[in-house]
Write an enzyme that holds these catalytic residues in place. Structure first.
Site, PDB file in Angstrom:
ATOM      1  N   GLU A 249       0.878  -1.172   0.000  1.00 34.94           N
ATOM      2  CA  GLU A 249       0.000   0.000   0.000  1.00 34.94           C
ATOM      3  C   GLU A 249       0.911   1.217   0.000  1.00 34.94           C
ATOM      4  O   GLU A 249       1.528   1.542   1.012  1.00 34.94           O
ATOM      5  CB  GLU A 249      -0.907  -0.012   1.238  1.00 34.94           C
ATOM      6  N   CYS A 286      -3.009   8.733   3.287  1.00 36.73           N
ATOM      7  CA  CYS A 286      -2.705   8.250   1.929  1.00 36.73           C
ATOM      8  C   CYS A 286      -3.723   8.715   0.898  1.00 36.73           C
ATOM      9  O   CYS A 286      -3.370   8.942  -0.259  1.00 36.73           O
ATOM     10  CB  CYS A 286      -2.630   6.719   1.918  1.00 36.73           C
TER      11      CYS A 286
END
Length: 481
Positions: A249, A286
């Site tokens: 990720e 993010c």
């Protein structure tokens, strides 16, 4: 906190190879001396997890589920204390830290439910010649040792997104938390112990990522690597891991599109959600909104609305109840963002609000006219900065949103069903959220990206199945007649 200067291996506190001071990002005070693992201690943790796996892989699903549910209850009971730990070590405002603890509870509850519902499928063998008289099905089995390397920005919930699925699947774990936020991970040692997790299933080894990444990704006992962090480190891990399964990720610079046709009240609501999505936890998320493309008919009004909301946010100590914006994680982040904003302004960008630094605090910043080749357009800001640009054509807005090496989440606000469908088809991201900001995430949804945003998916059930091997089983009837 007991154990903050030690490592957690095989259910015991172990003396670390060295101590490293941990600073509060806002005040600069040293809040702990954290124990760092050596390479040999990391090896010991992995080997301990491998030995434990031989027994833990046979623990029934209901028992794994019970442990995960119990740890969720223990976290809920200590929510206030744990939120303060997050705020102290990460600089996350307390109200956001409380929200993270609430999500962490949900993540472990989702993991408990997933553990009870692992299922394979029947395989229609007679669909092919020579398959007749065979009965076949698939089963999912745990892989072994999972090494988990986690980031600073969600130090409890992103740990839960790796530890929860690993335990639900029947794996064992070696966790290396971020250097800036080890305390939120170390507290799990006692919580899982009290929840009944067998010794050696969860091992926690704070340490230097550069020093430990190779052993965590190449040790022969490691079966699966899960990492959340920068694309640069993700590429290194991918190269080191070889044939092991890896979930990465990585970065993002999330785009959001706002179509024509919204009235003043609707636009105000979108602006409220935009400010939250761009500036929550100082933009260190993010999927924080970074690039906004607004139809020209709404561009001036919407830009003013977002700027006004940015100016309203309260800057201060993360432990104060009313703080919205606090310090970035370190001085390096401040210097990088300051440089990127300056470069954008030097090449034609305009500052609508913000672009002010106080210590490690960057005031929420709204920019327009940012060149598409500027760092702030192409890289991940990971700070409280948002860019707003006008568009005339929906397809062109989608093209500009896709002009990125990243592809995690994208949001698109529109009342036009054709535009909505086109966005879902053409936006090149892991998720497309219609009439929602790209910062939206609930913990059971599949979560992951394309391009340099990574590989694999989190979201508890999806991660759990990634952490398991599929075995096909077939029985032939009448084999000896």
């Amino acid at each position: 906190m007991a154990g903050e200067s030690q490592l957690w291996i095989q259910g015991e506190w172990v003396e670390a190879s060295r101590l490293v001071p941990l600073e509060n990002p806002y005040t600069g005070e040293v809040i702990a001396q954290v124990g760092y693992a050596s390479v040999d201690q990391a090896k010991a943790a992995i080997e301990s997890a491998r030995r434990t796996f031989e027994d833990f892989r046979h623990v029934p699903a209901w028992e794994r589920a019970h442990i995960l549910r119990s740890v969720a209850e223990l976290i809920a009971d200590r929510a206030g204390e744990l939120a303060e730990t997050i705020a102290r070590e990460s600089g996350k405002p307390l109200k956001a830290a409380r929200g993270e603890v609430e999500r962490t509870v949900q993540t472990y509850l989702f993991a408990a439910e997933a553990a009870r519902d692992i299922r394979g499928e029947s395989v229609p063998m007679d669909a092919a010649p020579h398959g007749e008289r065979h009965t076949a099905y698939t089963v999912h089995q745990p892989m072994g040792v999972v090494t988990a390397i986690t980031p600073f920005n969600f130090p409890m919930n992103l740990v839960a997104h790796k530890v929860g699925p690993a335990i639900a699947a029947g794996n064992t774990i070696v966790l290396k938390p971020a250097e800036h936020t080890p305390l939120s991970a170390l507290v799990l040692a006692k919580l899982f112990k009290d929840a009944g997790l067998p010794d050696g299933v969860l091992n926690i080894i704070p340490g230097d990522g550069k020093e430990l990444s190779e052993v965590l990704t190449t040790h022969p006992d490691v079966a699966f690597v899960t990492f959340t962090g920068s694309p640069r480190v993700g590429k290194l891990i991918r190269a080191q891991a070889g044939l092991r399964k890896v979930t990465l990720e990585l970065g993002s610079n999330s785009p959001m599109l706002v179509d024509a046709g919204f009235d003043e009240g609707e636009l105000n609501k979108i602006a409220d959600e935009t400010a939250a999505g761009a500036f929550s936890y100082n933009g260190q998320v993010c999927i924080s909104i970074q690039r906004i493309y607004v139809h020209r008919s709404l561009y001036d009004r919407f830009t003013a609305m977002v700027a006004e909301r940015a100016q309203r946010l309260k800057i201060g100590n993360p432990l104060d109840e009313d703080t919205d914006i606090s310090a970035l994680i370190n001085q390096e982040a401040v210097d990088r963002l300051s440089s990127w904003v300056k470069n954008a302004v030097d090449t034609g960008a305009k500052v609508v609000t913000g672009d002010k630094i106080d210590g490690r605090v960057m005031h929420p910043t709204v920019l327009t006219d940012v060149p598409e080749n500027a760092e702030l357009s192409q890289e991940e800001a990971f700070g409280p900065v948002v860019l707003i640009a006008p568009f005339d054509d929906w397809r062109d807005a989608i093209r500009r949103a896709n002009n990125s090496k990243f592809g995690l989440n994208a949001g698109a606000f529109t009342k036009n069903i054709d535009h909505a469908l086109l966005a879902t088809q053409e936006l090149h991201t892991g998720a497309v959220l219609i009439n929602q900001v790209p910062t939206f995430r609930v913990d059971q949804m599949p979560y992951g990206g394309v391009k340099e945003s990574g590989t694999g998916r989190e979201g508890v059930r999806y991660a759990m199945y990634d952490m398991m091997d599929v075995k096909m089983v077939a029985f032939r009837s009448g084999a000896f007649s």
